[in-house]
Design a protein around this motif. Sequence first.
Motif, mmCIF file in Angstrom:
data_model
loop_
_atom_site.group_PDB
_atom_site.id
_atom_site.type_symbol
_atom_site.label_atom_id
_atom_site.label_comp_id
_atom_site.label_asym_id
_atom_site.label_seq_id
_atom_site.Cartn_x
_atom_site.Cartn_y
_atom_site.Cartn_z
ATOM 1 N N HIS A 1 0.812 -1.213 0.000
ATOM 2 C CA HIS A 1 0.000 0.000 0.000
ATOM 3 C C HIS A 1 0.850 1.270 0.000
ATOM 4 C CE1 HIS A 1 -3.666 -2.260 0.378
ATOM 5 N NE2 HIS A 1 -3.148 -2.926 1.387
ATOM 6 N N ASN A 2 2.144 1.114 0.228
ATOM 7 C CA ASN A 2 3.047 2.265 0.263
ATOM 8 C C ASN A 2 3.831 2.444 -1.031
ATOM 9 O OD1 ASN A 2 2.301 2.764 2.924
ATOM 10 N ND2 ASN A 2 3.879 1.427 3.725
ATOM 11 N N THR A 3 3.470 1.704 -2.043
ATOM 12 C CA THR A 3 4.185 1.791 -3.308
ATOM 13 C C THR A 3 3.223 1.511 -4.459
ATOM 14 O OG1 THR A 3 6.193 1.089 -4.484
ATOM 15 C CG2 THR A 3 4.958 -0.635 -3.284
ATOM 16 N N VAL A 4 3.752 1.429 -5.670
ATOM 17 C CA VAL A 4 2.938 1.091 -6.834
ATOM 18 C C VAL A 4 3.056 -0.410 -7.065
ATOM 19 C CG1 VAL A 4 2.684 1.412 -9.329
ATOM 20 C CG2 VAL A 4 3.198 3.369 -7.858
ATOM 21 N N ASN A 5 1.944 -1.095 -6.994
ATOM 22 C CA ASN A 5 1.896 -2.542 -7.165
ATOM 23 C C ASN A 5 2.054 -2.888 -8.651
ATOM 24 O OD1 ASN A 5 0.957 -5.206 -7.568
ATOM 25 N ND2 ASN A 5 -0.347 -5.097 -5.752
ATOM 26 N N TYR A 6 3.119 -3.633 -8.988
ATOM 27 C CA TYR A 6 3.377 -4.016 -10.383
ATOM 28 C C TYR A 6 2.205 -4.772 -11.001
ATOM 29 C CZ TYR A 6 8.390 -3.316 -9.456
ATOM 30 O OH TYR A 6 9.604 -2.805 -9.129
ATOM 31 N N GLU A 7 1.588 -5.626 -10.210
ATOM 32 C CA GLU A 7 0.486 -6.437 -10.722
ATOM 33 C C GLU A 7 -0.694 -5.569 -11.147
ATOM 34 O OE1 GLU A 7 -1.924 -10.501 -9.507
ATOM 35 O OE2 GLU A 7 -0.843 -9.406 -7.959
ATOM 36 N N VAL A 8 -1.026 -4.577 -10.351
ATOM 37 C CA VAL A 8 -2.108 -3.656 -10.684
ATOM 38 C C VAL A 8 -1.725 -2.825 -11.902
ATOM 39 C CG1 VAL A 8 -3.465 -1.683 -9.861
ATOM 40 C CG2 VAL A 8 -2.964 -3.588 -8.307
ATOM 41 N N LEU A 9 -0.491 -2.357 -11.933
ATOM 42 C CA LEU A 9 0.001 -1.580 -13.071
ATOM 43 C C LEU A 9 -0.128 -2.388 -14.361
ATOM 44 C CD1 LEU A 9 1.287 1.218 -13.469
ATOM 45 C CD2 LEU A 9 3.511 0.127 -13.232
ATOM 46 N N TYR A 10 0.295 -3.646 -14.327
ATOM 47 C CA TYR A 10 0.206 -4.502 -15.511
ATOM 48 C C TYR A 10 -1.255 -4.724 -15.927
ATOM 49 C CZ TYR A 10 0.819 -8.288 -18.788
ATOM 50 O OH TYR A 10 0.788 -9.055 -19.929
ATOM 51 N N ALA A 11 -2.132 -4.938 -14.956
ATOM 52 C CA ALA A 11 -3.549 -5.174 -15.261
ATOM 53 C C ALA A 11 -4.171 -3.969 -15.959
ATOM 54 C CB ALA A 11 -4.310 -5.508 -13.980
ATOM 55 N N ILE A 12 -3.791 -2.772 -15.545
ATOM 56 C CA ILE A 12 -4.291 -1.555 -16.195
ATOM 57 C C ILE A 12 -3.833 -1.516 -17.646
ATOM 58 C CG2 ILE A 12 -4.047 0.962 -16.286
ATOM 59 C CD1 ILE A 12 -3.940 0.877 -13.168
ATOM 60 N N ILE A 13 -2.549 -1.756 -17.860
ATOM 61 C CA ILE A 13 -2.000 -1.732 -19.220
ATOM 62 C C ILE A 13 -2.675 -2.798 -20.085
ATOM 63 C CG2 ILE A 13 0.087 -2.019 -20.612
ATOM 64 C CD1 ILE A 13 1.656 -1.202 -18.019
ATOM 65 N N GLU A 14 -2.769 -4.001 -19.560
ATOM 66 C CA GLU A 14 -3.373 -5.112 -20.303
ATOM 67 C C GLU A 14 -4.813 -4.793 -20.697
ATOM 68 O OE1 GLU A 14 -3.475 -9.884 -19.753
ATOM 69 O OE2 GLU A 14 -4.072 -8.705 -18.003
ATOM 70 N N ASP A 15 -5.570 -4.245 -19.772
ATOM 71 C CA ASP A 15 -6.970 -3.929 -20.051
ATOM 72 C C ASP A 15 -7.089 -2.855 -21.134
ATOM 73 O OD1 ASP A 15 -9.804 -4.171 -19.531
ATOM 74 O OD2 ASP A 15 -9.666 -2.225 -18.534
ATOM 75 N N GLU A 16 -6.302 -1.800 -21.033
ATOM 76 C CA GLU A 16 -6.382 -0.728 -22.029
ATOM 77 C C GLU A 16 -5.866 -1.166 -23.394
ATOM 78 O OE1 GLU A 16 -8.088 1.982 -21.790
ATOM 79 O OE2 GLU A 16 -8.557 1.597 -19.691
ATOM 80 N N MET A 17 -4.869 -2.036 -23.430
ATOM 81 C CA MET A 17 -4.372 -2.536 -24.714
ATOM 82 C C MET A 17 -5.400 -3.415 -25.412
ATOM 83 S SD MET A 17 -1.522 -1.146 -25.461
ATOM 84 C CE MET A 17 -0.938 -2.185 -26.806
ATOM 85 N N SER A 18 -6.339 -3.968 -24.668
ATOM 86 C CA SER A 18 -7.363 -4.826 -25.273
ATOM 87 C C SER A 18 -8.516 -4.025 -25.874
ATOM 88 C CB SER A 18 -7.893 -5.826 -24.242
ATOM 89 O OG SER A 18 -8.684 -5.166 -23.269
ATOM 90 N N ASN A 19 -8.574 -2.719 -25.608
ATOM 91 C CA ASN A 19 -9.612 -1.852 -26.169
ATOM 92 C C ASN A 19 -9.089 -1.207 -27.450
ATOM 93 O OD1 ASN A 19 -11.440 -2.250 -24.001
ATOM 94 N ND2 ASN A 19 -10.316 -0.757 -22.786
ATOM 95 N N THR A 20 -9.535 -1.704 -28.592
ATOM 96 C CA THR A 20 -9.039 -1.235 -29.890
ATOM 97 C C THR A 20 -9.344 0.243 -30.100
ATOM 98 O OG1 THR A 20 -9.295 -3.429 -30.844
ATOM 99 C CG2 THR A 20 -9.193 -1.579 -32.385
#
Length: 118
Positions: free
Chosen positions: A48-67
């Motif tokens: 909670h005191n940093t940026v979680n890589y897993e959440v960061l990746y999920a955001i990128i993955e989700d947006e890349m799937s929206n053409t």
Amino acid sequence: MIKVALEGAEFFAYHGFYPEEQVIGTQFLVDVQVGFDADIYVDEDNLHNTVNYEVLYAIIEDEMSNTRKVLETVAQSILNRIKTEFTFIETAVVTICKQRPPFRGPIKQSVITLSYTK
């Protein structure tokens, strides 16, 4: 300043201005780097005191799937979601590389970069 980054995240997606790009698709590489004040990161072993890589990746993955037609739009959507999820970040850089864009001659990649500073 603490910097957290994901580099070279690979996605097959259908972004492109031309209709055939949205049918054929291509390979993309995405780099995201965020920075935040080191004072926020207290000496605790706590996500909670940093940026979680897993959440960061999920955001990128989700947006890349929206053409979308324009890569800048994809990058802005990624950035907007990162700023919403991690309100404490002070800087962010999103880079999207489109591998082998459809030109007459050989080109390794086209690249867009979007930067944010609070």
